[in-house]
Design a protein around this motif. Structure first.
Motif, PDB file in Angstrom:
ATOM      1  N   TYR A  22      -5.730 -17.172 -24.553  1.00  0.00           N
ATOM      2  CA  TYR A  22      -6.298 -16.269 -23.551  1.00  0.00           C
ATOM      3  C   TYR A  22      -7.682 -16.724 -23.112  1.00  0.00           C
ATOM      4  O   TYR A  22      -8.073 -16.522 -21.963  1.00  0.00           O
ATOM      5  CB  TYR A  22      -6.352 -14.840 -24.095  1.00  0.00           C
ATOM      6  N   LYS A  45       1.509  -6.964 -19.805  1.00  0.00           N
ATOM      7  CA  LYS A  45       0.608  -6.940 -20.951  1.00  0.00           C
ATOM      8  C   LYS A  45       1.287  -6.191 -22.083  1.00  0.00           C
ATOM      9  O   LYS A  45       1.633  -5.020 -21.943  1.00  0.00           O
ATOM     10  CB  LYS A  45      -0.720  -6.287 -20.582  1.00  0.00           C
ATOM     11  N   ASP A  47      -0.121  -5.622 -25.082  1.00  0.00           N
ATOM     12  CA  ASP A  47      -1.136  -4.771 -25.701  1.00  0.00           C
ATOM     13  C   ASP A  47      -2.389  -4.875 -24.839  1.00  0.00           C
ATOM     14  O   ASP A  47      -3.049  -5.907 -24.835  1.00  0.00           O
ATOM     15  CB  ASP A  47      -1.410  -5.250 -27.130  1.00  0.00           C
ATOM     16  N   ASP A  48      -2.707  -3.839 -24.075  1.00  0.00           N
ATOM     17  CA  ASP A  48      -3.818  -3.883 -23.125  1.00  0.00           C
ATOM     18  C   ASP A  48      -5.164  -4.226 -23.743  1.00  0.00           C
ATOM     19  O   ASP A  48      -6.029  -4.779 -23.089  1.00  0.00           O
ATOM     20  CB  ASP A  48      -3.942  -2.546 -22.381  1.00  0.00           C
ATOM     21  N   SER A  49      -5.360  -3.905 -25.000  1.00  0.00           N
ATOM     22  CA  SER A  49      -6.689  -4.054 -25.586  1.00  0.00           C
ATOM     23  C   SER A  49      -6.903  -5.348 -26.363  1.00  0.00           C
ATOM     24  O   SER A  49      -8.021  -5.654 -26.743  1.00  0.00           O
ATOM     25  CB  SER A  49      -6.973  -2.874 -26.512  1.00  0.00           C
ATOM     26  N   ASN A  50      -5.859  -6.122 -26.593  1.00  0.00           N
ATOM     27  CA  ASN A  50      -6.009  -7.241 -27.517  1.00  0.00           C
ATOM     28  C   ASN A  50      -5.219  -8.468 -27.065  1.00  0.00           C
ATOM     29  O   ASN A  50      -4.262  -8.864 -27.710  1.00  0.00           O
ATOM     30  CB  ASN A  50      -5.560  -6.810 -28.916  1.00  0.00           C
ATOM     31  N   ASN A  51      -5.599  -9.089 -25.966  1.00  0.00           N
ATOM     32  CA  ASN A  51      -4.904 -10.275 -25.485  1.00  0.00           C
ATOM     33  C   ASN A  51      -5.461 -11.522 -26.157  1.00  0.00           C
ATOM     34  O   ASN A  51      -6.646 -11.817 -26.053  1.00  0.00           O
ATOM     35  CB  ASN A  51      -5.062 -10.410 -23.970  1.00  0.00           C
ATOM     36  N   LYS A  52      -4.596 -12.256 -26.855  1.00  0.00           N
ATOM     37  CA  LYS A  52      -5.002 -13.500 -27.498  1.00  0.00           C
ATOM     38  C   LYS A  52      -4.366 -14.716 -26.835  1.00  0.00           C
ATOM     39  O   LYS A  52      -4.831 -15.831 -27.029  1.00  0.00           O
ATOM     40  CB  LYS A  52      -4.638 -13.470 -28.979  1.00  0.00           C
ATOM     41  N   TYR A  63       1.096 -11.360 -21.357  1.00  0.00           N
ATOM     42  CA  TYR A  63      -0.109 -11.384 -22.177  1.00  0.00           C
ATOM     43  C   TYR A  63       0.288 -10.886 -23.558  1.00  0.00           C
ATOM     44  O   TYR A  63       0.913  -9.841 -23.686  1.00  0.00           O
ATOM     45  CB  TYR A  63      -1.188 -10.476 -21.588  1.00  0.00           C
ATOM     46  N   PRO A  65      -0.663 -10.188 -27.846  1.00  0.00           N
ATOM     47  CA  PRO A  65      -1.691  -9.994 -28.872  1.00  0.00           C
ATOM     48  C   PRO A  65      -1.582 -11.029 -29.996  1.00  0.00           C
ATOM     49  O   PRO A  65      -2.361 -10.997 -30.943  1.00  0.00           O
ATOM     50  CB  PRO A  65      -1.405  -8.584 -29.392  1.00  0.00           C
TER      51      PRO A  65
END
Length: 89
Positions: A22, A45, A47-52, A63, A65
């Motif tokens: 990411y 996405k 997981d909206d808060s944790n894109n790796k 996207y 996690p």
């Protein structure tokens, strides 16, 4: 074979064009590519808060996690060597 990319999402490994960290979206061209696909609505996405990482297929960008290296290792397990060389992972 299928690749689990996080949450309840799996994608066919044959559809994968590339798996990227990411953080590579900080590159101007990559950022423009991702933004254009978000505008077209072709991104998902997990997981909206944790894109790796993000996974590019012909019709969708996912996207995830899960770290790119982890996904690449998982994908590698599902390919024989000749198929794996085609993906350049």
């Amino acid at each position: 074979m299928f690749l689990h990319i996080g949450g309840n999402t799996v994608i066919p490994t044959r559809d994968i064009i590339g798996i990227f960290s990411y953080s590579s979206n900080e590159n101007k061209i990559t950022g423009e590519f991702l933004n254009a696909n978000e505008e077209k609505g072709t991104t998902l996405k997990i997981d909206d808060s944790n894109n790796k990482s993000f996974i590019v297929t012909e019709n969708q960008i996912y996207y995830s996690p899960i770290a790119a290296n982890t996904l690449k290792k998982r994908a590698k397990l599902g390919f024989n060597s000749s198929e794996f060389k085609k993906l350049d992972i």
